[in-house]
Design a protein around this motif. Structure first.
Motif, PDB file in Angstrom:
ATOM      1  N   MET A  47       0.811  -1.217   0.000  1.00  0.00           N
ATOM      2  CA  MET A  47       0.000   0.000   0.000  1.00  0.00           C
ATOM      3  C   MET A  47       0.848   1.272   0.000  1.00  0.00           C
ATOM      4  SD  MET A  47      -2.535  -1.589   2.874  1.00  0.00           S
ATOM      5  CE  MET A  47      -3.472  -0.108   3.192  1.00  0.00           C
ATOM      6  N   ARG A  48       1.849   1.306   0.868  1.00  0.00           N
ATOM      7  CA  ARG A  48       2.701   2.495   0.950  1.00  0.00           C
ATOM      8  C   ARG A  48       3.956   2.148   1.747  1.00  0.00           C
ATOM      9  NH1 ARG A  48      -1.216   2.936   4.679  1.00  0.00           N
ATOM     10  NH2 ARG A  48      -2.685   3.705   3.154  1.00  0.00           N
ATOM     11  N   VAL A  49       4.933   3.074   1.708  1.00  0.00           N
ATOM     12  CA  VAL A  49       6.171   2.935   2.479  1.00  0.00           C
ATOM     13  C   VAL A  49       6.344   4.205   3.305  1.00  0.00           C
ATOM     14  CG1 VAL A  49       8.670   2.587   2.406  1.00  0.00           C
ATOM     15  CG2 VAL A  49       7.208   1.484   0.704  1.00  0.00           C
ATOM     16  N   ARG A  50       6.600   4.033   4.624  1.00  0.00           N
ATOM     17  CA  ARG A  50       6.751   5.182   5.523  1.00  0.00           C
ATOM     18  C   ARG A  50       8.091   5.106   6.241  1.00  0.00           C
ATOM     19  NH1 ARG A  50       3.322   4.568   9.647  1.00  0.00           N
ATOM     20  NH2 ARG A  50       2.662   2.435   9.155  1.00  0.00           N
ATOM     21  N   PHE A  51       8.552   6.271   6.700  1.00  0.00           N
ATOM     22  CA  PHE A  51       9.856   6.352   7.346  1.00  0.00           C
ATOM     23  C   PHE A  51       9.766   7.134   8.652  1.00  0.00           C
ATOM     24  CE2 PHE A  51      12.350   4.733   3.833  1.00  0.00           C
ATOM     25  CZ  PHE A  51      11.552   5.016   2.742  1.00  0.00           C
ATOM     26  N   GLY A  52      10.671   6.809   9.561  1.00  0.00           N
ATOM     27  CA  GLY A  52      10.819   7.557  10.798  1.00  0.00           C
ATOM     28  C   GLY A  52      12.233   7.378  11.323  1.00  0.00           C
ATOM     29  N   ARG A  57      19.497   5.930  13.484  1.00  0.00           N
ATOM     30  CA  ARG A  57      18.578   4.806  13.356  1.00  0.00           C
ATOM     31  C   ARG A  57      17.349   5.253  12.576  1.00  0.00           C
ATOM     32  NH1 ARG A  57      21.156   2.881  17.960  1.00  0.00           N
ATOM     33  NH2 ARG A  57      21.280   0.579  18.042  1.00  0.00           N
ATOM     34  N   THR A  58      16.947   4.432  11.632  1.00  0.00           N
ATOM     35  CA  THR A  58      15.788   4.744  10.790  1.00  0.00           C
ATOM     36  C   THR A  58      14.867   3.534  10.726  1.00  0.00           C
ATOM     37  OG1 THR A  58      17.075   6.287   9.432  1.00  0.00           O
ATOM     38  CG2 THR A  58      15.021   5.460   8.485  1.00  0.00           C
ATOM     39  N   ARG A  59      13.586   3.776  10.916  1.00  0.00           N
ATOM     40  CA  ARG A  59      12.586   2.703  10.789  1.00  0.00           C
ATOM     41  C   ARG A  59      11.851   2.855   9.457  1.00  0.00           C
ATOM     42  NH1 ARG A  59       8.810   0.281  15.447  1.00  0.00           N
ATOM     43  NH2 ARG A  59      10.807  -0.820  15.675  1.00  0.00           N
ATOM     44  N   VAL A  60      11.772   1.759   8.730  1.00  0.00           N
ATOM     45  CA  VAL A  60      11.042   1.705   7.461  1.00  0.00           C
ATOM     46  C   VAL A  60       9.822   0.824   7.684  1.00  0.00           C
ATOM     47  CG1 VAL A  60      11.163   1.162   5.005  1.00  0.00           C
ATOM     48  CG2 VAL A  60      13.238   1.863   6.234  1.00  0.00           C
ATOM     49  N   VAL A  61       8.632   1.350   7.394  1.00  0.00           N
ATOM     50  CA  VAL A  61       7.395   0.605   7.581  1.00  0.00           C
ATOM     51  C   VAL A  61       6.721   0.429   6.222  1.00  0.00           C
ATOM     52  CG1 VAL A  61       5.152   0.517   8.723  1.00  0.00           C
ATOM     53  CG2 VAL A  61       7.108   1.559   9.893  1.00  0.00           C
ATOM     54  N   VAL A  62       6.527  -0.819   5.841  1.00  0.00           N
ATOM     55  CA  VAL A  62       5.852  -1.135   4.572  1.00  0.00           C
ATOM     56  C   VAL A  62       4.446  -1.612   4.919  1.00  0.00           C
ATOM     57  CG1 VAL A  62       5.962  -2.456   2.437  1.00  0.00           C
ATOM     58  CG2 VAL A  62       8.090  -1.832   3.623  1.00  0.00           C
ATOM     59  N   ASP A  63       3.428  -0.851   4.525  1.00  0.00           N
ATOM     60  CA  ASP A  63       2.048  -1.204   4.809  1.00  0.00           C
ATOM     61  C   ASP A  63       1.546  -2.201   3.769  1.00  0.00           C
ATOM     62  OD1 ASP A  63       1.265   2.180   5.849  1.00  0.00           O
ATOM     63  OD2 ASP A  63       1.927   0.453   7.030  1.00  0.00           O
ATOM     64  N   GLU A 125      23.108  -0.982   8.340  1.00  0.00           N
ATOM     65  CA  GLU A 125      22.783  -2.401   8.272  1.00  0.00           C
ATOM     66  C   GLU A 125      21.411  -2.621   8.901  1.00  0.00           C
ATOM     67  OE1 GLU A 125      25.066  -3.639  12.435  1.00  0.00           O
ATOM     68  OE2 GLU A 125      25.885  -4.262  10.511  1.00  0.00           O
ATOM     69  N   ILE A 126      20.823  -3.779   8.607  1.00  0.00           N
ATOM     70  CA  ILE A 126      19.522  -4.121   9.176  1.00  0.00           C
ATOM     71  C   ILE A 126      19.726  -4.564  10.622  1.00  0.00           C
ATOM     72  CG2 ILE A 126      17.538  -5.660   9.022  1.00  0.00           C
ATOM     73  CD1 ILE A 126      17.996  -5.802   6.021  1.00  0.00           C
ATOM     74  N   GLU A 127      19.103  -3.870  11.535  1.00  0.00           N
ATOM     75  CA  GLU A 127      19.194  -4.233  12.948  1.00  0.00           C
ATOM     76  C   GLU A 127      18.168  -5.291  13.303  1.00  0.00           C
ATOM     77  OE1 GLU A 127      18.473  -0.992  15.646  1.00  0.00           O
ATOM     78  OE2 GLU A 127      19.834  -1.835  17.139  1.00  0.00           O
ATOM     79  N   ARG A 128      16.971  -5.133  12.801  1.00  0.00           N
ATOM     80  CA  ARG A 128      15.918  -6.133  12.999  1.00  0.00           C
ATOM     81  C   ARG A 128      14.846  -5.899  11.939  1.00  0.00           C
ATOM     82  NH1 ARG A 128      15.029  -2.295  16.900  1.00  0.00           N
ATOM     83  NH2 ARG A 128      16.419  -3.359  18.347  1.00  0.00           N
ATOM     84  N   ARG A 129      14.043  -6.922  11.719  1.00  0.00           N
ATOM     85  CA  ARG A 129      12.887  -6.803  10.821  1.00  0.00           C
ATOM     86  C   ARG A 129      11.819  -7.767  11.329  1.00  0.00           C
ATOM     87  NH1 ARG A 129      13.321 -10.881   6.716  1.00  0.00           N
ATOM     88  NH2 ARG A 129      15.268 -12.035   6.975  1.00  0.00           N
ATOM     89  N   PHE A 130      10.562  -7.353  11.200  1.00  0.00           N
ATOM     90  CA  PHE A 130       9.479  -8.180  11.722  1.00  0.00           C
ATOM     91  C   PHE A 130       8.163  -7.743  11.086  1.00  0.00           C
ATOM     92  CE2 PHE A 130      10.555  -4.687  14.524  1.00  0.00           C
ATOM     93  CZ  PHE A 130       9.360  -4.012  14.703  1.00  0.00           C
ATOM     94  N   LEU A 131       7.170  -8.610  11.182  1.00  0.00           N
ATOM     95  CA  LEU A 131       5.835  -8.357  10.633  1.00  0.00           C
ATOM     96  C   LEU A 131       4.867  -8.100  11.779  1.00  0.00           C
ATOM     97  CD1 LEU A 131       4.024  -8.416   8.002  1.00  0.00           C
ATOM     98  CD2 LEU A 131       3.499 -10.774   8.654  1.00  0.00           C
ATOM     99  N   LEU A 132       4.124  -7.008  11.694  1.00  0.00           N
ATOM    100  CA  LEU A 132       3.097  -6.693  12.686  1.00  0.00           C
ATOM    101  C   LEU A 132       1.723  -6.979  12.090  1.00  0.00           C
ATOM    102  CD1 LEU A 132       4.388  -3.271  14.095  1.00  0.00           C
ATOM    103  CD2 LEU A 132       4.356  -5.477  15.274  1.00  0.00           C
ATOM    104  N   PRO A 133       0.908  -7.788  12.747  1.00  0.00           N
ATOM    105  CA  PRO A 133      -0.448  -8.043  12.243  1.00  0.00           C
ATOM    106  C   PRO A 133      -1.353  -6.859  12.550  1.00  0.00           C
ATOM    107  CG  PRO A 133      -0.119  -9.163  14.320  1.00  0.00           C
ATOM    108  CD  PRO A 133       1.198  -8.541  13.979  1.00  0.00           C
ATOM    109  N   VAL A 144       8.180  -4.222   9.096  1.00  0.00           N
ATOM    110  CA  VAL A 144       9.056  -3.205   9.665  1.00  0.00           C
ATOM    111  C   VAL A 144      10.515  -3.600   9.448  1.00  0.00           C
ATOM    112  CG1 VAL A 144       9.707  -1.959  11.767  1.00  0.00           C
ATOM    113  CG2 VAL A 144       7.317  -2.635  11.390  1.00  0.00           C
ATOM    114  N   ILE A 145      11.313  -2.650   8.972  1.00  0.00           N
ATOM    115  CA  ILE A 145      12.753  -2.830   8.807  1.00  0.00           C
ATOM    116  C   ILE A 145      13.438  -1.728   9.604  1.00  0.00           C
ATOM    117  CG2 ILE A 145      14.669  -2.978   7.176  1.00  0.00           C
ATOM    118  CD1 ILE A 145      12.572  -3.540   4.974  1.00  0.00           C
ATOM    119  N   ASP A 146      14.182  -2.105  10.608  1.00  0.00           N
ATOM    120  CA  ASP A 146      14.947  -1.150  11.409  1.00  0.00           C
ATOM    121  C   ASP A 146      16.388  -1.121  10.933  1.00  0.00           C
ATOM    122  OD1 ASP A 146      13.236  -1.711  14.583  1.00  0.00           O
ATOM    123  OD2 ASP A 146      12.836  -0.306  12.951  1.00  0.00           O
ATOM    124  N   LEU A 147      16.861   0.072  10.563  1.00  0.00           N
ATOM    125  CA  LEU A 147      18.226   0.249  10.077  1.00  0.00           C
ATOM    126  C   LEU A 147      19.065   0.959  11.130  1.00  0.00           C
ATOM    127  CD1 LEU A 147      17.462   1.460   6.435  1.00  0.00           C
ATOM    128  CD2 LEU A 147      17.990  -0.867   7.191  1.00  0.00           C
TER     129      LEU A 147
END
Length: 405
Positions: A47-52, A57-63, A125-133, A144-147
């Protein structure tokens, strides 16, 4: 048992037959609904890609509208993070600027998956990545991809269109005088396009060499014919930083006048990739690893996207300088097309239509040495701005244009 079933059915009354028929209808309807549900759920949607975050440290959220499984294709060592998400596809072309550690992003379809491509602003580098329901008021899935910044210099295998180290040497600019030899181009009242473009190319070369900031070469320096694809190959083989092709427009209405700048269209970009990857060992000419064809194709796509963005930036600066110099412009002055001279995937390129040779006033200006010098000075100042200013927020030309050459 089959015989007994037939006897029993034969002995059914009207009521039993009606109930059986209704049951069959309901059963078929249930199967149809289930089939539709399976079909509609076969592929989800990005749907979209968001950043924070910030430069540490940067969080990438893919909806996503459904669950997905991620796989890391590139972890950031070469300046990019690429993650494949299975079972989802972008609803449309998703691309744009990032935030913090991410310079820009692109979501590309890849069969039954999507590639999330992140161009890094610095080593990370990727610190962690996970899927949120879905939950907590959010109705969709989030990948979510945490850089995290590493502080290391990226070991880039980045193709030359994005390689900052090239700026240590004076930029190499190739000027292409359109047409020539057996291809004279458009015809004006008293001049031919091939002669006008050669004179303009020589004038632009003088302007660019005046300050000693560039190395400048011409694809032709006489009334000679050079194949369109050969012009692009010459620039690529020389490792050019910029390619500008000069032309004079023509039209049925002699009142039409003004300059315009063409950059590569999306259709032309697809054509360029197909032609570029047709040969063997195409990875070598882009300095790609060549170990994984799918990864190399991703790198090629990213290289071409960066090249298109840089070409768009050049077009904008050129048009700004031409307007500032009071040179007449077409109302829709930034155009796109699949022109052969714009097809290099790794050399930013534009085609400048300097004016209409079929318009009396434009033809006079194109053949007047003083007016031509003023025009080329504005073009040279646009090129200066292009090399001074880093790539910023860019809008790709998408106004439409002819697929030509």
């Amino acid at each position: 048992m089959h015989g007994l079933s037939r006897i029993r059915v034969a002995n059914w009354g009207v009521r039993e037959r009606v109930l059986a028929a209704a049951g069959v209808v309901l059963f078929c309807a249930a199967l149809l609904a289930a089939g539709r549900g399976l079909a509609s759920g076969a592929m989800g949607e990005v749907m979209r890609v968001r950043f924070g975050g910030d430069a540490e440290r940067t969080r990438v959220v893919v909806d996503l509208d459904r669950t997905s499984r991620g796989q890391v294709l590139q972890g950031g060592d070469d300046g990019r993070v690429v993650v494949s998400l299975a079972g989802v596809a972008p609803a449309s072309r998703l691309t744009g600027d990032g935030q913090g550690l991410v310079r820009g992003f692109r979501v590309a379809g890849a069969g039954t998956a999507s590639r999330i491509e992140l161009d890094l602003a610095t080593s990370a580098e990727i610190e962690r990545r996970f899927l949120l329901p879905p939950g907590d008021g959010v109705a969709h899935y989030r990948y979510v991809i945490d850089l995290k910044a590493t502080g290391r210099a990226p070991a880039r295998t980045t193709p030359r269109a994005e390689r900052p180290a090239r700026r240590a040497e004076r930029p190499l600019i190739y000027i292409d005088a359109g047409h020539g030899g057996r291809d004279p181009g458009a015809q004006g009242a008293s001049s031919r396009e091939s002669a006008v473009t050669l004179a303009a190319a020589q004038a632009l070369k003088q302007e660019l060499e005046r300050g000693g900031r560039y190395r400048v070469r011409l694809t032709r320096d006489s009334d000679a014919y050079v194949d369109l694809y050969r012009r692009v190959a010459i620039a690529r083989q020389a490792d050019a930083d910029l390619f500008i092709s000069l032309h004079a427009d023509a039209g049925a209405d002699p009142a039409t006048r003004g300059a315009s700048v063409y950059t590569l269209s999306e259709q032309g970009a697809g054509r360029a990739v197909r032609e570029f990857t047709r040969g063997d060992n195409w990875q070598r000419s882009l300095n790609l690893p060549g170990r994984d064809p799918s990864v190399d194709r991703i790198l090629l796509d990213m290289t071409q996207r960066a090249t298109q963005n840089r070409s768009a930036q050049l077009a904008r600066t050129l048009l700004g300088e031409l307007e500032g110099a009071d040179h007449p412009l077409l109302r829709r002055s930034h155009r796109d097309a699949g022109l052969a001279v714009l097809l290099a995937p790794d050399v930013p390129a534009v085609l400048l239509e300097m004016g209409f040779i079929t318009n009396p006033e434009d033809e006079r200006l194109l053949n007047d040495s003083r007016a031509r010098r003023r025009l080329m000075r504005a073009v040279a100042e646009g090129i200066d701005r292009y090399f001074r200013e880093p790539a910023g927020d860019l809008q790709m030309a998408s106004a439409g244009g002819a697929e030509a050459n």
